[in-house]
Design a protein around this motif. Sequence first.
Motif, mmCIF file in Angstrom:
data_model
loop_
_atom_site.group_PDB
_atom_site.id
_atom_site.type_symbol
_atom_site.label_atom_id
_atom_site.label_comp_id
_atom_site.label_asym_id
_atom_site.label_seq_id
_atom_site.Cartn_x
_atom_site.Cartn_y
_atom_site.Cartn_z
ATOM 1 N N LEU A 1 0.608 -0.996 0.046
ATOM 2 C CA LEU A 1 -0.239 -0.404 -0.097
ATOM 3 C C LEU A 1 1.088 1.445 0.026
ATOM 4 O O LEU A 1 1.654 0.897 0.721
ATOM 5 N N ALA A 2 0.542 2.108 -0.754
ATOM 6 C CA ALA A 2 0.978 4.008 -0.967
ATOM 7 C C ALA A 2 -0.240 4.624 -0.994
ATOM 8 O O ALA A 2 -0.960 4.465 -2.005
ATOM 9 N N TYR A 3 0.038 6.012 -0.391
ATOM 10 C CA TYR A 3 0.005 7.264 -0.661
ATOM 11 C C TYR A 3 0.795 7.741 0.203
ATOM 12 O O TYR A 3 0.670 8.235 0.814
ATOM 13 N N THR A 4 -0.022 9.194 -0.347
ATOM 14 C CA THR A 4 0.382 10.308 0.168
ATOM 15 C C THR A 4 -0.290 10.494 1.497
ATOM 16 O O THR A 4 -0.948 10.606 1.829
ATOM 17 N N ALA A 5 1.093 11.835 2.464
ATOM 18 C CA ALA A 5 -0.010 12.089 3.537
ATOM 19 C C ALA A 5 0.116 13.836 3.306
ATOM 20 O O ALA A 5 0.020 13.436 2.355
ATOM 21 N N LEU A 6 -1.168 14.076 4.350
ATOM 22 C CA LEU A 6 -1.524 15.246 3.637
ATOM 23 C C LEU A 6 -0.138 16.054 3.842
ATOM 24 O O LEU A 6 1.161 15.753 4.345
ATOM 25 N N GLY A 7 -0.898 17.151 3.223
ATOM 26 C CA GLY A 7 0.303 18.304 2.255
ATOM 27 C C GLY A 7 1.230 17.713 1.130
ATOM 28 O O GLY A 7 1.697 18.645 0.246
ATOM 29 N N GLY A 8 0.669 16.128 0.911
ATOM 30 C CA GLY A 8 1.683 15.541 -0.403
ATOM 31 C C GLY A 8 3.451 15.782 -0.055
ATOM 32 O O GLY A 8 3.505 15.322 -2.196
ATOM 33 N N ASP A 9 4.108 15.905 0.664
ATOM 34 C CA ASP A 9 5.535 16.098 0.566
ATOM 35 C C ASP A 9 5.594 14.539 1.373
ATOM 36 O O ASP A 9 6.959 14.395 0.884
ATOM 37 N N ARG A 10 5.141 14.099 1.298
ATOM 38 C CA ARG A 10 5.575 12.291 1.852
ATOM 39 C C ARG A 10 4.846 11.299 1.567
ATOM 40 O O ARG A 10 3.794 11.529 1.147
ATOM 41 N N VAL A 11 5.600 9.921 1.401
ATOM 42 C CA VAL A 11 5.029 8.939 0.718
ATOM 43 C C VAL A 11 4.576 8.398 1.866
ATOM 44 O O VAL A 11 5.577 7.704 3.389
ATOM 45 N N VAL A 12 3.283 7.699 2.327
ATOM 46 C CA VAL A 12 3.379 6.321 3.572
ATOM 47 C C VAL A 12 3.501 4.911 2.658
ATOM 48 O O VAL A 12 2.831 4.611 1.573
ATOM 49 N N ILE A 13 4.300 4.014 3.029
ATOM 50 C CA ILE A 13 4.068 2.953 2.663
ATOM 51 C C ILE A 13 4.075 1.688 3.712
ATOM 52 O O ILE A 13 4.637 1.537 5.308
#
Length: 131
Positions: free
Chosen positions: A106-118
């Motif tokens: 699973l991957a999605y961006t954190a709020l703010g869009g400058d980090r990716v959650v993996i």
Amino acid sequence: MIPVAMVNATDLTVVLRDEPGGLARVAEVAVTAGVHLRGLAGFTGDEHGFVHALVDTSDVAAVTAALKQARIKVADSREVLVVPVGPGGLVDVMRSLAEGNVNVDLAYTALGGDRVVIATDDIYNAREALT
């Protein structure tokens, strides 16, 4: 080396009915419990909504209890990595994980869009591949 920005991060998988207001309700319950949602991804299918909510690990018990009280189902929770990415940085992150033979679930961006959650079933090797 790619720094992992947020350790002690947890992804909660929340299951809702697929109807207007579901995401608002999840956010409202979290905020009322004093929990900051740091990232969010939502999907629908089979008349259900599936939400991945990123929270600090220290907040998992509080938000899970609040969601249960609101009759919102938390289907899963797991440790995730939160990695900063700049322009083109997502390629570097994903390439490093692939070279480390780490499969990303699973991957999605954190709020703010400058980090990716993996999320991966191999968190140890993922962390190693990124450092």
